[in-house]
Design an enzyme around this catalytic site. Structure first.
Site, PDB file in Angstrom:
ATOM      1  N   ARG A 281      -9.531   8.652  -2.592  1.00  0.00           N
ATOM      2  CA  ARG A 281      -8.902   8.569  -1.270  1.00  0.00           C
ATOM      3  C   ARG A 281      -7.513   9.203  -1.269  1.00  0.00           C
ATOM      4  NH1 ARG A 281      -8.553   2.777   1.617  1.00  0.00           N
ATOM      5  NH2 ARG A 281      -6.916   2.479   0.053  1.00  0.00           N
TER       6      ARG A 281
ATOM      7  N   LYS B 225      -4.360   7.803   4.230  1.00  0.00           N
ATOM      8  CA  LYS B 225      -3.396   6.725   4.006  1.00  0.00           C
ATOM      9  C   LYS B 225      -2.022   7.378   3.830  1.00  0.00           C
ATOM     10  CE  LYS B 225      -3.118   2.297   1.541  1.00  0.00           C
ATOM     11  NZ  LYS B 225      -3.319   1.466   2.748  1.00  0.00           N
TER      12      LYS B 225
ATOM     13  N   GLU C  60      -8.845  -0.944  14.226  1.00  0.00           N
ATOM     14  CA  GLU C  60      -8.342  -1.667  13.051  1.00  0.00           C
ATOM     15  C   GLU C  60      -7.434  -2.792  13.478  1.00  0.00           C
ATOM     16  OE1 GLU C  60      -6.697   0.291   9.682  1.00  0.00           O
ATOM     17  OE2 GLU C  60      -7.860   2.104   9.952  1.00  0.00           O
TER      18      GLU C  60
END
Length: 350
Positions: free
Chosen positions: A91, A193, A229
Site C-alpha cells: 500500500r 494513505k 468512511e
C-alpha cells in the site's frame, strides 16, 4: 545536546501499559533511509528522532508525503508478531506512486520494520495489557522545489511508539455524526494513505468532538448520500440476518483490517460484501463498527444524520457478531489463534 536528548528518551519501566493513550513517545531507535541520484541507500537504525531537510523541501510546500500504520503484538510466549506487513509495504508503494515519489522496496520495508521493532523490543507492551507497539513508516519528498513538480530526493523513516486503544472507550459503542465535508474527491487521493487526506479531516473531526461525538461519517463526494468512511477507520455493518457489509468506492482507503475481516467474515458464513450503503438505509443493520489498524474494531452505537439519530445494537453493549469478529482478529494478531498463511509474521529477537 546529544546527552540531553538521550536522557529524554522514553524508558520502558516508566509505562503504565494497561492505561496507555494513543500518543507519541520518543523511543531509543528509528529507521532511516534516503533516496538520491536515482536510488535508495542501505538505510540504518538511528537514535536521532529528528528529520533534517531544506526549507524548500517539496513536502513542506506541495505535500509529497505518504505513510503507513501497523503494529507489533506481544505473544503469550514472549515473542513478537507483525500482522500482514507485506500488505502495508504494497500500500505504501502504491501511495508513493500516486504522488510521484520513489517507492521504498517492499521486501526491504518488511525487513526494516522487523529491525526497528527488534531494536525497541522492550517497548512492546506485555501480552494481555491491551496495548501494542504502533509502527509509523513514511516517505517524504525532500528535494528542493519552488515550481510545482515532483522532488528528486526522498527520505524513508520508521518511528515506533507504544499505544493503547485509538478510541478511548475501547470496545464500547460510541456515537458518530455525518459530516457536510468530504474526506477525498471521487477521482482524488482517497485510495492513497497520504497526509493531505488527514489534514482535510481535522476540522470536521474537531467539530464532531465539540458536539460530543466520537468521530464523523463521511458520505460520498458526489451525492452525499452513501457512506464512505468514518473519520479514522473504515465502516462495516452487520445485517439483521447476519451478513457483513462494507462500503465500496474508488475514494475509500483499501484497509488491511477490512480485507482481513472480509475473509474472516466469510469463514464465519457471513456472506461478506463490498457494496453501496446509503445513509438512508441503516435500518438493514443490527450492528455496525469501525475497523482499521489503529481502531482494530470499535462498535458504532449510533449515527446521527440531519438531526436524526439511528441506534444500532446498543449504545452501551457490544453486539455478538462484532464481538465474534473482534475475538477472531485479535486472537490472530496476538498469536493466540492460528491465522491464514502469511498473516502472522514473527520478529526474530536474537
Amino acid at each position: 545536546m546529544k546527552e540531553n536528548k538521550k536522557m529524554e528518551k522514553a524508558k520502558a519501566e516508566n509505562f503504565d501499559w494497561p492505561n496507555l493513550g494513543f500518543n507519541y513517545y520518543d523511543l531509543p531507535y528509528s529507521f532511516h533511509a534516503e533516496y538520491k541520484d536515482g536510488k535508495w541507500d542501505e538505510g540504518k537504525l538511528t537514535s536521532d528522532s529528528t528529520i533534517k531537510m531544506s526549507e524548500a523541501a517539496n513536502v513542506l510546500h506541495y505535500g509529497q508525503e505518504a505513510f503507513e500504520g501497523l503494529k507489533a503484538y506481544r505473544r503469550k510466549d514472549g515473542g513478537l508478531n507483525l500482522f500482514r506487513p507485506d500488505m502495508n509495504a504494497k500500500r505504501l508503494h502504491n501511495s508513493a506512486e500516486r504522488l510521484l515519489m520513489a517507492p521504498f522496496p517492499e521486501d526491504r520495508f518488511v525487513e526494516a520494520v522487523k529491525m526497528v521493532v527488534k531494536a525497541n523490543q522492550n517497548f512492546v507492551p506485555p501480552y494481555g495489557s491491551g496495548a501494542t507497539l504502533y509502527i509509523r513508516p513514511f516517505i517524504i519528498g525532500t528535494g528542493e522545489v519552488i515550481g510545482v513538480h515532483p522532488a528528486d530526493k526522498f527520505q524513508f523513516h520508521i518511528l515506533v511508539t507504544p499505544v493503547g486503544p485509538y478510541y478511548k472507550g475501547g470496545m464500547k459503542p460510541t456515537e458518530y455524526v455525518t459530516s457536510p465535508y468530504d474526506r477525498a474527491a471521487h477521482g482524488g487521493t482517497g485510495q492513497s494513505k497520504v497526509s493531505g487526506n488527514y489534514a482535510a479531516s481535522l476540522l470536521p473531526g474537531s467539530l464532531a468532538h465539540k458536539n460530543g461525538y466520537s468521530d464523523v461519517v463521511y458520505l460520498d463526494p458526489r451525492l452525499h448520500e452513501n457512506i464512505e468512511e468514518l473519520g479514522g477507520a473504515n465502516f462495516f455493518g452487520i445485517t439483521k440476518d447476519g451478513k457483513f457489509k462494507t462500503p465500496k468506492s474508488p475514494s475509500i482507503l483499501p484497509s488491511i483490517t477490512k480485507k482481513s475481516l472480509l475473509q474472516i467474515a466469510d469463514s464465519f458464513g457471513m456472506e461478506p460484501e463490498e457494496t453501496t450503503i446509503s445513509i438512508y438505509d441503516l435500518d438493514q443493520f443490527s450492528e455496525a463498527g469501525a475497523m482499521g489498524t489503529a481502531a482494530v474494531i470499535s462498535p458504532v452505537g449510533s449515527i446521527t444524520h440531519n438531526g436524526n439519530k439511528h441506534v444500532f445494537y446498543s449504545e452501551t453493549e457490544v453486539g455478538p457478531y462484532t464481538q465474534k469478529l473482534y475475538d477472531r482478529l485479535s486472537g490472530i494478531q496476538d498469536g493466540d489463534q492460528k491465522g491464514p498463511d502469511g498473516w502472522q509474521v514473527d520478529v526474530p529477537l536474537k
